[in-house]
Design an enzyme around this catalytic site. Structure first.
Site, PDB file in Angstrom:
ATOM      1  N   ASP A 180      19.606 -41.575   0.517  1.00 19.62           N
ATOM      2  CA  ASP A 180      19.388 -42.076  -0.854  1.00 19.62           C
ATOM      3  C   ASP A 180      20.389 -41.612  -1.918  1.00 19.62           C
ATOM      4  OD1 ASP A 180      17.189 -43.066   0.433  1.00 19.62           O
ATOM      5  OD2 ASP A 180      15.707 -42.188  -0.904  1.00 19.62           O
ATOM      6  N   ASP A 225      16.503 -46.387  -0.913  1.00 22.47           N
ATOM      7  CA  ASP A 225      15.266 -46.923  -1.467  1.00 22.47           C
ATOM      8  C   ASP A 225      15.558 -48.367  -1.830  1.00 22.47           C
ATOM      9  OD1 ASP A 225      13.503 -44.825  -1.343  1.00 22.47           O
ATOM     10  OD2 ASP A 225      13.427 -44.460  -3.497  1.00 22.47           O
ATOM     11  N   HIS A 282      13.176 -50.972  -3.306  1.00 22.66           N
ATOM     12  CA  HIS A 282      11.826 -51.338  -3.746  1.00 22.66           C
ATOM     13  C   HIS A 282      11.756 -52.738  -4.354  1.00 22.66           C
ATOM     14  CE1 HIS A 282      10.468 -47.260  -3.153  1.00 22.66           C
ATOM     15  NE2 HIS A 282      11.335 -46.761  -4.002  1.00 22.66           N
ATOM     16  N   HIS A 304      12.935 -47.607 -10.254  1.00 22.28           N
ATOM     17  CA  HIS A 304      14.247 -47.188  -9.731  1.00 22.28           C
ATOM     18  C   HIS A 304      14.540 -47.941  -8.438  1.00 22.28           C
ATOM     19  CE1 HIS A 304      11.307 -44.636  -7.641  1.00 22.28           C
ATOM     20  NE2 HIS A 304      12.136 -44.687  -6.623  1.00 22.28           N
ATOM     21  N   LYS A 355      14.210 -48.703   2.895  1.00 20.55           N
ATOM     22  CA  LYS A 355      12.818 -48.232   2.954  1.00 20.55           C
ATOM     23  C   LYS A 355      12.138 -48.453   1.609  1.00 20.55           C
ATOM     24  CE  LYS A 355      14.501 -43.562   2.094  1.00 20.55           C
ATOM     25  NZ  LYS A 355      13.906 -43.354   0.778  1.00 20.55           N
ATOM     26  N   CYS A 380      12.481 -37.452  -0.497  1.00 22.77           N
ATOM     27  CA  CYS A 380      12.945 -38.251   0.645  1.00 22.77           C
ATOM     28  C   CYS A 380      13.609 -37.404   1.731  1.00 22.77           C
ATOM     29  CB  CYS A 380      13.844 -39.382   0.164  1.00 22.77           C
ATOM     30  SG  CYS A 380      12.858 -40.631  -0.717  1.00 22.77           S
TER      31      CYS A 380
HETATM   32  C1  VGL Z   1      12.832 -40.065  -4.198  1.00 21.64           C
HETATM   33  C2  VGL Z   1      11.320 -39.709  -5.875  1.00 21.64           C
HETATM   34  C3  VGL Z   1      10.942 -41.015  -5.838  1.00 21.64           C
HETATM   35  C4  VGL Z   1      13.878 -39.514  -3.279  1.00 21.64           C
HETATM   36  C5  VGL Z   1      12.468 -41.382  -4.132  1.00 21.64           C
HETATM   37  O1  VGL Z   1      14.770 -40.275  -2.864  1.00 21.64           O
HETATM   38  O2  VGL Z   1      13.810 -38.324  -2.986  1.00 21.64           O
HETATM   39  N1  VGL Z   1      12.256 -39.240  -5.049  1.00 21.64           N
HETATM   40  N2  VGL Z   1      11.496 -41.840  -4.968  1.00 21.64           N
END
Ligand code: VGL
Length: 206
Positions: A21, A63, A65, A82, A107, A151
């Site tokens: 990420d 991520d 979403h 985000h 994901k 993550c």
């Molecule tokens: C994450 C908070 C919310 C991460 C993802 O990538 O660690 N942290 N979503």
């Protein structure tokens, strides 16, 4: 699309790099910026160069979403919006040297999924990460990325639980640290579960 029957015949590659990420929204200026999250980019780039020499597989998670994710405050969750699929904020950090043959793992793409773990993610052809790792006979994951206690932690714990060895690279991860001590607790959990913690300078690949 990856031809799975062909990939299964690849020579065994015991190690792979998993970059978690490193997306614009998690870096300074992003909507869920991890303080100085971008400081790991040069470290990861050095690791990527090393991995290339050894011709090891490289996985990049992201991520990904939907706008109406229940993971977001707007959908009843805890996080600001985000990494919405296809947006600028979901792109990898612009200085990260993502190789052409990088394997992307998306994901959190279901409306009700947090998508914390790479093992909840899928490759572009729909394969779960675990299947692809097994097909490439990867036995050991070297992990860096964002954020340590979300993550990265969920990914590392799932990997260990499923039987992979994990080396976590201490200077290639950054915590969100919403509460003091979160990062240390996360590191302790990962080490207790079997993760080795090393500095990128000490990284030796096979
Ligand atoms: C994450 C908070 C919310 C991460 C993802 O990538 O660690 N942290 N979503």
């Amino acid at each position: 699309m990856l031809n799975r029957s062909v990939s299964a015949r690849h020579a065994p590659t015991p190690e792979a790099l998993l970059v978690v990420d490193v997306q614009r929204d998690f870096c300074p200026g992003g909507s869920l910026a991890v303080q100085r999250g971008d400081r790991i980019v040069p470290v990861l780039n050095r690791m990527l160069a090393l991995v290339r020499v050894h011709q090891l597989p490289v996985y990049f998670t992201r991520d990904w979403h939907p706008p109406d994710s229940t993971h977001f405050v707007t959908g009843g969750g805890r996080w600001p919006v985000h990494c919405v699929a296809g947006t600028e904020g979901a792109r990898f950090h612009s200085d990260l040297l993502v190789p052409d043959d990088a394997i992307l793992v998306s994901k959190g793409y279901e409306t009700d999924s947090n998508g914390y773990s790479a093992f909840d993610g899928r490759l572009d052809d729909g394969a779960p990460l675990a299947d692809d790792l097994r097909e490439r006979t990867v036995g050991h994951l070297v992990v860096g990325g964002l954020a340590t206690e979300y993550c990265v932690k969920h990914t590392v714990l799932d990997a260990l639980q499923a039987g992979w060895n994990v080396t976590l690279v201490s200077d290639a991860i950054v915590p969100v640290e919403l509460s003091p001590g979160d990062a240390e607790r996360a590191l302790g959990e990962m080490q207790a579960a079997g993760a080795a913690l090393i500095c990128s300078d000490d990284l030796q690949l096979k």
